[in-house]
Structure formats: C-alpha cells, structure tokens
Design a protein around this motif. Structure first.
Motif, mmCIF file in Angstrom:
data_model
loop_
_atom_site.group_PDB
_atom_site.id
_atom_site.type_symbol
_atom_site.label_atom_id
_atom_site.label_comp_id
_atom_site.label_asym_id
_atom_site.label_seq_id
_atom_site.Cartn_x
_atom_site.Cartn_y
_atom_site.Cartn_z
ATOM 1 N N HIS A 1 0.796 -1.210 0.010
ATOM 2 C CA HIS A 1 -0.017 -0.054 0.101
ATOM 3 C C HIS A 1 0.807 1.291 -0.261
ATOM 4 N N GLY A 2 2.087 1.212 0.053
ATOM 5 C CA GLY A 2 2.866 2.412 0.152
ATOM 6 C C GLY A 2 3.217 2.891 -1.403
ATOM 7 N N PRO A 3 3.727 4.132 -1.449
ATOM 8 C CA PRO A 3 3.958 4.798 -2.647
ATOM 9 C C PRO A 3 5.108 4.178 -3.385
ATOM 10 N N ASP A 4 5.289 4.791 -4.593
ATOM 11 C CA ASP A 4 6.298 4.087 -5.510
ATOM 12 C C ASP A 4 7.462 4.656 -5.196
ATOM 13 N N VAL A 5 8.154 3.983 -4.211
ATOM 14 C CA VAL A 5 9.428 4.782 -3.633
ATOM 15 C C VAL A 5 10.398 4.825 -4.623
ATOM 16 N N VAL A 6 10.559 3.870 -5.587
ATOM 17 C CA VAL A 6 11.565 3.887 -6.516
ATOM 18 C C VAL A 6 11.302 5.030 -7.347
ATOM 19 N N ALA A 7 10.098 5.600 -7.672
ATOM 20 C CA ALA A 7 9.682 6.784 -8.514
ATOM 21 C C ALA A 7 10.335 8.020 -7.774
ATOM 22 N N VAL A 8 9.852 7.949 -6.434
ATOM 23 C CA VAL A 8 10.304 9.090 -5.515
ATOM 24 C C VAL A 8 11.777 9.385 -5.540
ATOM 25 N N LEU A 9 12.298 8.244 -5.382
ATOM 26 C CA LEU A 9 13.977 8.229 -5.246
ATOM 27 C C LEU A 9 14.459 8.847 -6.583
ATOM 28 N N ALA A 10 13.977 8.162 -7.620
ATOM 29 C CA ALA A 10 14.574 8.731 -9.202
ATOM 30 C C ALA A 10 14.505 10.242 -9.153
ATOM 31 N N GLN A 11 12.983 10.720 -8.931
ATOM 32 C CA GLN A 11 12.761 12.239 -8.843
ATOM 33 C C GLN A 11 13.649 13.032 -8.169
ATOM 34 N N LEU A 12 13.894 12.417 -6.904
ATOM 35 C CA LEU A 12 14.952 13.347 -5.823
ATOM 36 C C LEU A 12 16.258 13.403 -6.454
ATOM 37 N N ALA B 1 17.219 13.009 -9.764
ATOM 38 C CA ALA B 1 17.024 13.975 -10.722
ATOM 39 C C ALA B 1 17.046 15.229 -10.340
ATOM 40 N N ASP B 2 16.517 15.875 -9.228
ATOM 41 C CA ASP B 2 16.257 17.508 -8.940
ATOM 42 C C ASP B 2 17.457 17.832 -8.213
ATOM 43 N N ASP B 3 18.460 16.985 -7.861
ATOM 44 C CA ASP B 3 19.359 17.442 -7.247
ATOM 45 C C ASP B 3 20.648 17.901 -8.284
ATOM 46 N N PRO B 4 20.771 19.194 -8.523
ATOM 47 C CA PRO B 4 21.576 19.689 -9.421
ATOM 48 C C PRO B 4 23.351 19.351 -9.192
ATOM 49 N N ARG B 5 23.490 19.272 -7.871
ATOM 50 C CA ARG B 5 24.809 18.823 -7.550
ATOM 51 C C ARG B 5 24.976 17.654 -6.503
ATOM 52 N N PRO B 6 24.631 16.427 -7.032
ATOM 53 C CA PRO B 6 24.306 15.393 -5.932
ATOM 54 C C PRO B 6 25.768 14.996 -5.391
ATOM 55 N N ASN B 7 25.476 14.592 -4.370
ATOM 56 C CA ASN B 7 26.864 14.115 -3.494
ATOM 57 C C ASN B 7 26.925 12.487 -3.679
ATOM 58 N N ALA B 8 28.082 11.835 -3.078
ATOM 59 C CA ALA B 8 27.923 10.520 -3.434
ATOM 60 C C ALA B 8 26.878 9.643 -3.203
ATOM 61 N N SER B 9 25.976 9.901 -2.140
ATOM 62 C CA SER B 9 24.989 9.188 -1.759
ATOM 63 C C SER B 9 23.894 9.365 -3.110
ATOM 64 N N MET B 10 23.626 10.504 -3.247
ATOM 65 C CA MET B 10 22.577 10.802 -4.543
ATOM 66 C C MET B 10 22.959 10.329 -5.708
ATOM 67 N N ALA B 11 24.345 10.366 -5.826
ATOM 68 C CA ALA B 11 24.741 9.693 -7.108
ATOM 69 C C ALA B 11 24.613 8.358 -7.368
ATOM 70 N N ALA B 12 24.903 7.558 -6.275
ATOM 71 C CA ALA B 12 24.410 6.064 -6.347
ATOM 72 C C ALA B 12 23.009 5.748 -6.634
ATOM 73 N N ILE B 13 22.072 6.732 -6.035
ATOM 74 C CA ILE B 13 20.817 6.487 -6.245
ATOM 75 C C ILE B 13 20.409 6.676 -7.495
ATOM 76 N N ALA B 14 21.033 7.784 -7.838
ATOM 77 C CA ALA B 14 20.539 8.044 -9.427
ATOM 78 C C ALA B 14 21.156 7.051 -10.474
ATOM 79 N N GLU B 15 22.306 6.550 -10.138
ATOM 80 C CA GLU B 15 22.749 5.393 -10.962
ATOM 81 C C GLU B 15 22.080 3.940 -10.977
ATOM 82 N N ALA B 16 21.162 3.891 -9.695
ATOM 83 C CA ALA B 16 20.513 2.661 -9.438
ATOM 84 C C ALA B 16 19.202 3.043 -10.250
ATOM 85 N N TYR B 17 18.427 4.075 -10.175
ATOM 86 C CA TYR B 17 17.116 4.548 -10.527
ATOM 87 C C TYR B 17 17.124 5.645 -11.546
#
Length: 800
Positions: free
Chosen positions: A325-336, A338-354
């Motif tokens: 019943h939860g939200p589509d967390v993969v979509a949320v993570l992918a959008q977060l 994508a919206d980070d103009p200067r991603p740190n190492a953690s967000m870069a890993a998420i962007a690579e995965a999604y």
C-alpha cells in the motif's frame, strides 16, 4: 529561487576583457619567482661575509687560500637548483589540485559551461556554484536555490549565511548548501576581499620548531662571532709582526670556519628534496614546514568517507516499509536524484540505480546540510519527501530506526526516505516524518587503509575516526580495520572543553559529528598538548582542517577543503600519509645530525680564535711571544671537506625513520658545545706543543700548523663517527672514506705542497696524533654521557 538562466560572456567579450587587463591575476599560491629564488640564494648574509673575505685573500696574491670562495658558487648553485626543482614540482601539482570554477561561456555553437583555472576568470563572468565550491572572485548572486555560504575564512563566523539574488559574495568563502550562480564584479588585485581571501587561505605558517630552532642557533652564533672575530682581527694584524700578508691570511683562516655556511643551505635542500620526493607520490605540500609538522603529529583525526572508505557508493538494498500500500518509492528516489543539481556520493549512487524519473513538477527543494543531515523536495501533486539520516528523522525507539541501526552495524550506510506533513522549505521542516523506505548503500573500504592504520599504531600515533555518518556504522568500519576503542554518538558529546578533551582521550570512533564539533574536537585535543592532523575531503571538514596543526585534504575533495589544507593527496590515497610522515622524519632527523657537524665546527673555530686572541693580548701585556693563528684559509677549507661538507650533504638526504622529538635546540647545543670545546682545546694544545715561537722559520711554522691540523682532523672525524650512529654499512663506509681521503692528501707530495702541509717532523706528527686520539676518546665519553643525560638509549649499530 530564480528561474531565468543568465548566459555567460562570448569568446570575443572574454578576449576584450583579457586585453583590458580585467583578469583574475592574483597568484594562486605563495611561491617565489625564478628571479627571487636566484636573488634569495645569491644575496645572502653568509655569501656576503665569505665574499668580502675572498676579496681580502685575493689581495694577498695567494690564490690557493681563496679556494673557500668556491663555497659561494656551490652554496648558491645548489640552493637555486634544488629550489627551482621544488618550485617546478609544486607548480605542476598546484595546477592539478587547484579549484577550477564552472564558468558559463557563449560559443559559436551555443551556451556551454566549462571548467577554467581561477586565473582565467574575467570581469562579468557568470560562475556556477554548488556545495563545497570555493568562491574564487568577488561577485553578485544572480541565481540561487537555497544557496548558503560559509564566510568563516574571512570573518571568523562559522554560521552559514543564506544568499539571495542581488547579494554580494566574497572570494575565499565557500558554499555549504544549495546552488546558484554569480557574476564576477571584482577580479584580481582590484578585489580587496580577494586579498583577504589570499591571506585567509594561507593562514599562519605551520609552526616549525626546526625553522625557529635554527634561527635561535644562528642568533647565538652571531653573539659569538662578533667579539671573537674582533679579537682575532686585532691580534693577528697588530701583535704578530708577521707581515701583512701572513697576518691577513691567518685572520681569514680564523674567520672563515666560524661561519656556518652550510647549515641553512642543507636545511633548504632537505626540505626541497622532501617536496620533490612527495611530489612523485602526487602529494602537494602547500607549506614546506608541513612536512616537519606531520612528522611530529601524535593524533590523526580521520574522516571515514573518502579517507578510510572509497568515495564511490553502490545502492545494494532497498527496504520498503509497506510493499502493498505504500507509494512508489523507486519513482520518488529517481525524481529526488534527478532534481539534485549537484548530487553528493549518496545521491549519485541512487541516480545510478534509478535513472528514470517520472517527471514530477518540483515546487520546493531543501539541499543537504551537514548540520541537519537531510535534504528533500516538495512536488505539486505528489507530496513532500525527505531523505537523510534515520536516527535524525525518526524516533530512535521506532522499529524502522532499530532496523536501520541493525543494518548500519554491518558497516553499511543507511538513508531514510520519508514523507513529511510540511513543505521542505517551511521554517519548521522536516516536520513529522513517516518512514517509507530504507536505502542501503555500500561503501568499499580502501584496500590500503588497514596497513596505514597499522603503521600509525606501530609509531604510537593515535587515530580518531570522526564522521558524520551513523555511529554504529562508523564503528563497524573502524572495527573491520582493527581499530580498538569505544564508539560514541557525537550528539552525546559534552560541550565543556575539558570534559570533551577527557572523552576524546578515551574514545576512538565518533559518528554523527557536526562540522562545528569536528573543529571543537581538534581544539580539545590540542588543549591536551597533542599535535593534531585532520584528514578530510568534504565541505563539512573545512573548519577542522583549517584549525588542525596539519590539514590533509584529498585531491578529489571539495575545492574549499583543498584550499585550506597544508597537504593535498592528489592521488586520494590515505596510504600516502606514512610516506609524508617518513619524509618529515628524514628531514628533521638529518638536519639535526647536520646541525651537530656545522655547529661543532663553529664552536671549535670560535674557541680557537678566542684562545689565540687571548694569547696575543698576553704577548702585548707581558712581552711573551705573539701567537699566529694556526691555520691559513686553505687548511680550514680542506678540513671542512670530509669532516663536514660532503658527509653533511650525504647525511641530509639519507633515509631516516627516527621518531621526531621536541627540544631540537637543546639537543643540538648539548651535543655541539662540548664536542666543539674538546676539538678546539685539543687543536690549541697540539699547536702550542709544536709552536716554535717568534723566531720560527717558515718550515717550522708550517709543521706546527700541520700538527694542529692533524689533531683537528682526528678529533673532528670522531665527531662525524658519533653523528653517523647508529651505524649501517653505508654510514661506516662514509666515515672510513672520509678518513681515507685525508690519508691520501697527506700521502701525495704534490697535495702536501699545494695545501701548504708538512708532516715530515715525526715528533710533531706523533704528538698531534696522540692529542687527536685523546680528543676522540673524550668525544666518545661525552657521546655516551649525553645519552644518559637526555634519557636516550645510545646505539652503535642499527637494529641491535
């Protein structure tokens, strides 16, 4: 948040500004130019003294006695060559390690952004900013998205300052959160703030006990030289009745060895060679004494991410709270991501995965800050989302927080994706957070980290792991590397300095450390007498890097961290640090050895001058025979060749891993003073026994001088034999070859004639050898006694 994108200057506009001199021509690092290096090595006080004495000797017509003038050329040439080599190495590395701002330019093919050197920025350039970027010129903000700037390097105030469009930013400050762009309004020497930033980025020079110690020693020598020099000048010129040529030569023979001509030179060479050696390991040394400082460090504060672990991350697991019943967390993570103009190492890993975002419209963003440990975004039809530290965003007693803690205990990094009841730009954000998923990231431990930590442990250097990550996760990484000791959450650290220092003495690993706490921890360790090195790569490390005794930044880190560090590891290898420590120990230990040789020579030269001078005054008062100084300049020149000059050069560059100890001046003077007194006394005694008085023939005077020289050489060689300890095969070879060189000189008739030597009087020569050996015995006894007095275990042979 501004929405319009300002286009940068065209190539033609850039060319116009370059032609008009509107460039950022402020030097990027404090370095001497080639002409300054040449002047600095030629126009020295020591060269001036030797130059005047050289001219005086030439006036006597005795060219061989002017051989010491070659020291002027040798000192200058060696100093210039080594400093130019060091400058070349540093300049090449500095270009690699320089902050390169991202500038917008309008080209024939359209707008683009490009990385340029700070010197290539021109007036009115549009420069983009992101977390960790250093602001390289003064300017005015034209675009911003939650832009926050730290101006502590200029003002001393550590609190970040929010910057809106139209507000000024100053060079030397750096971005801690958000992004934006600014227009360069003052560049180069036009910008007062740029000059402030240049001073701020250099800070105070690293404290150098070696540099200050040598200055004290030279000051002490100056006090000795002036009265002794005046005394010998008077007695040789006005009491000996030996003719002006002979008197002048003897006077110069007394003055030349008093000057420690090689001490400063050898120190400069040792530092320069250290820079070159470290440069080959891609280690940029912004301040030369930093090499020495790291050798004295007894505590290393190491950041986990980027230091003990590699910078890159990999998403290895996603734990969703409610799959049905939860939200589509993969979509949320992918959008977060994508919206980070200067991603740190953690967000870069998420962007690579999604990598495929759903394309939601973003209404507000909150950049990641080290102080808050979360970032987020609000979407028009899809709610408010935050991502950050589970133990910060959740109730620690919640099941999800407990799960995150359990995962982190295996050394993994865990982030919480949560939905919030407030927009992320609300003053009370993040508000009430509902955990939707745990994002598990894997960090690889550097393969060389364990060996590096083992090295520091063997050298009695304490390691403190200081990280902004979860304490349990940090502790797990530390344990896997063999670090023993307690782990603590920095949110429980006491704020009172003494209590904080007590905690730091007992605890090894710290998690959830804020940037201001890192700096407070450095101060607390320093308050207990520790010499602290701080390693780091992020903007959250800048304050601690700035205030540590030695700041060590990774080359891949933020431009702000590289700007404040004294040492930058351009290859990003923590394992380079032991080589830096070893190089510092080589410099300190070898300069101490070399100082013993040069200062012993100065002491015995001054003592000889005083004794001969007092004898000259006595001849005036009591009518006794006047006393010529025993040596002509050529005698003291050849005496220095193999007892000091060549051995000192070799010893200054030799391997040396002895632990750096405080008290440089005390140890050097404790060794040099008694040794110099023994050598000077033995030489004077030998000369008196061989001296034939006023009526001595030129041959008898030469024989007396030769006898004194033999005694000097025997005892001075034993000083070298003591300084070279503990012995290895090459050190023994150095001493033996030095002694053999003098045997060769005395064995060749042409050499004896050239150097004004006469050892044909067996009685004098035997007596001189006996007195010299007695001096050597006294020096040996003193060497062992000094070890007992200083509490040092003396070793004849290394490893025994």
């Amino acid at each position: 948040m501004s929405t319009s994108l300002v286009v940068g200057l065209s190539d033609a506009e850039v060319a116009e500004r370059v032609a008009a001199g509107q460039t950022n021509d402020v030097p990027t690092r404090a370095a001497r130019s080639v002409s300054e290096i040449v002047r600095g090595n030629v126009l020295t006080r020591i060269n001036a003294i030797l130059g005047v004495l050289f001219v005086i000797v030439l006036a006597t017509g005795s060219l061989i006695n002017g051989a010491f003038g070659l020291l002027i050329i040798a000192n200058s040439a060696i100093g210039i060559i080594q400093e130019l080599r060091a400058k070349n190495t540093l300049d090449k590395l500095a270009i690699v390690g320089q902050a390169k701002p991202l500038v917008r330019r309008l080209t024939s093919s359209g707008p683009e952004t490009r990385r340029v050197l700070p010197s290539e920025v021109v007036l009115d350039d549009i420069i983009e900013l992101g977390p960790g970027d250093q602001i390289v010129v003064d300017g005015e903000v034209i675009e911003e998205a939650n832009l926050e700037v730290d101006e502590s390097l200029l003002t001393g105030e550590a609190d970040p300052i929010a910057k809106d469009a139209g507000e000024a930013v100053m060079s030397g400050s750096f971005v801690v959160a958000g992004s934006g762009a600014y227009r360069a309004t003052k560049v180069g020497r036009e910008a007062y703030a740029a000059r402030l930033a240049e001073e701020a980025s250099k800070f105070t020079l690293v404290k150098s006990e070696l540099r200050s110690g040598i200055n004290k020693i030279l000051q002490f020598i100056t006090y000795l030289l002036v009265p002794a020099g005046l005394l010998i000048i008077y007695t040789q010129l006005f009491t000996t009745d030996a003719g002006w040529r002979q008197s002048v030569l003897r006077m110069v023979g007394a003055l030349v060895p008093m000057v420690p001509e090689g001490l400063v030179l050898m120190t400069s060479i040792a530092f320069a060679v250290g820079v070159i050696r470290l440069g080959r390991r891609q280690c940029l040394v912004n301040e030369l004494p930093a090499i020495e400082g790291l050798a004295r460090v007894d505590v290393v504060c190491a950041d986990k991410t980027g230091t003990l672990t590699e910078n890159g991350m990999r998403l290895c697991d996603l734990r969703v709270a409610d799959d049905d019943h939860g939200p589509d967390v993969v979509a949320v993570l992918a959008q977060l991501a994508a919206d980070d103009p200067r991603p740190n190492a953690s967000m870069a890993a998420i962007a690579e995965a999604y990598p495929t975002p759903p394309g939601w419209a973003c209404t507000a963003t909150a950049p990641f800050k080290s102080a808050t440990k979360w970032s987020g975004a609000s979407y028009e039809m899809h709610g408010n989302w935050v991502i950050g530290a589970p133990d910060v965003l959740l109730d620690p007693a919640s099941p999800m927080a407990a799960t995150a803690e359990q995962i982190g205990a295996d050394g993994l990094r865990v982030l919480l994706l949560g939905s919030s009841d407030l927009r992320v730009d609300h003053p009370d954000a993040p508000g009430t957070v509902t955990g939707e998923a745990l994002v598990v990231l894997e960090q690889r431990i550097r393969p060389d980290a364990r060996d590096t930590l083992d090295y520091f442990a063997a050298q009695n250097v304490s390691i403190k792991v200081i990280s902004g990550d979860n304490a349990v996760s940090v502790g797990a990484v530390a344990n896997s590397l063999g670090l023993r000791g307690d782990t603590m959450d920095a949110r429980k650290l006491p704020e009172q300095p003494d209590a904080l220092a007590d905690t730091l003495e007992q605890t090894t690993t710290f998690g959830r450390v804020r940037p201001d706490q890192k700096r407070a921890m450095v101060h607390a360790l320093q308050s207990r007498g520790h010499t602290v090195a701080m390693t780091g790569d992020g903007v959250n490390d800048v304050l601690a890097l700035k205030d540590a005794d030695i700041g060590v930044a990774m080359g891949s880190g933020s431009s702000a961290s590289r700007a404040v560090a004294q040492i930058v590891l351009l290859d990003n290898k923590f394992a380079t640090l032991p080589y830096v420590v070893g190089e510092g120990r080589r410099v300190i230990g070898n300069i101490e050895r070399v100082s013993n040789l040069f200062l012993t020579k100065t002491v015995y030269s001054v003592l000889l001058a005083v004794l001969v001078g007092l004898a000259g005054l006595a001849s005036k008062l009591f009518g006794t025979d006047p006393l010529l100084f025993p040596f002509q300049p050529i005698h003291v020149t050849i005496a220095a060749w193999f007892t000091i000059g060549i051995p000192a050069f070799i010893l200054s560059l030799a391997p040396n891993n002895e632990r750096a100890k405080p008290g440089f001046v005390r140890r050097v003077m404790t060794a040099a003073l008694p040794s110099g007194v023994v050598v000077g006394t033995a030489t004077f005694t030998s000369y008196l026994l061989a001296y034939q008085g006023r009526g001595a023939s030129e041959t008898e005077q030469t024989q007396a001088s030769t006898a004194a020289l033999i005694t000097l050489l025997v005892s001075a060689l034993w000083v070298l034999a003591c300084v070279a300890r503990p012995y290895e095969w090459w050190r023994v070879t150095l001493v033996v070859v030095s002694a053999a060189a003098y045997l060769v000189i005395f064995s060749i008739p042409q050499a004896r004639e050239l150097f004004l030597l006469d050892a044909s009087n067996v009685q004098f020569t035997s007596m001189a050898l006996g007195v010299g050996l007695a001096g050597a015995l006294a020096i040996e006894v003193i060497w062992w006694a000094q070890g007992a007095m200083l509490g040092e275990r003396r070793q004849l042979w290394r490893g025994r």
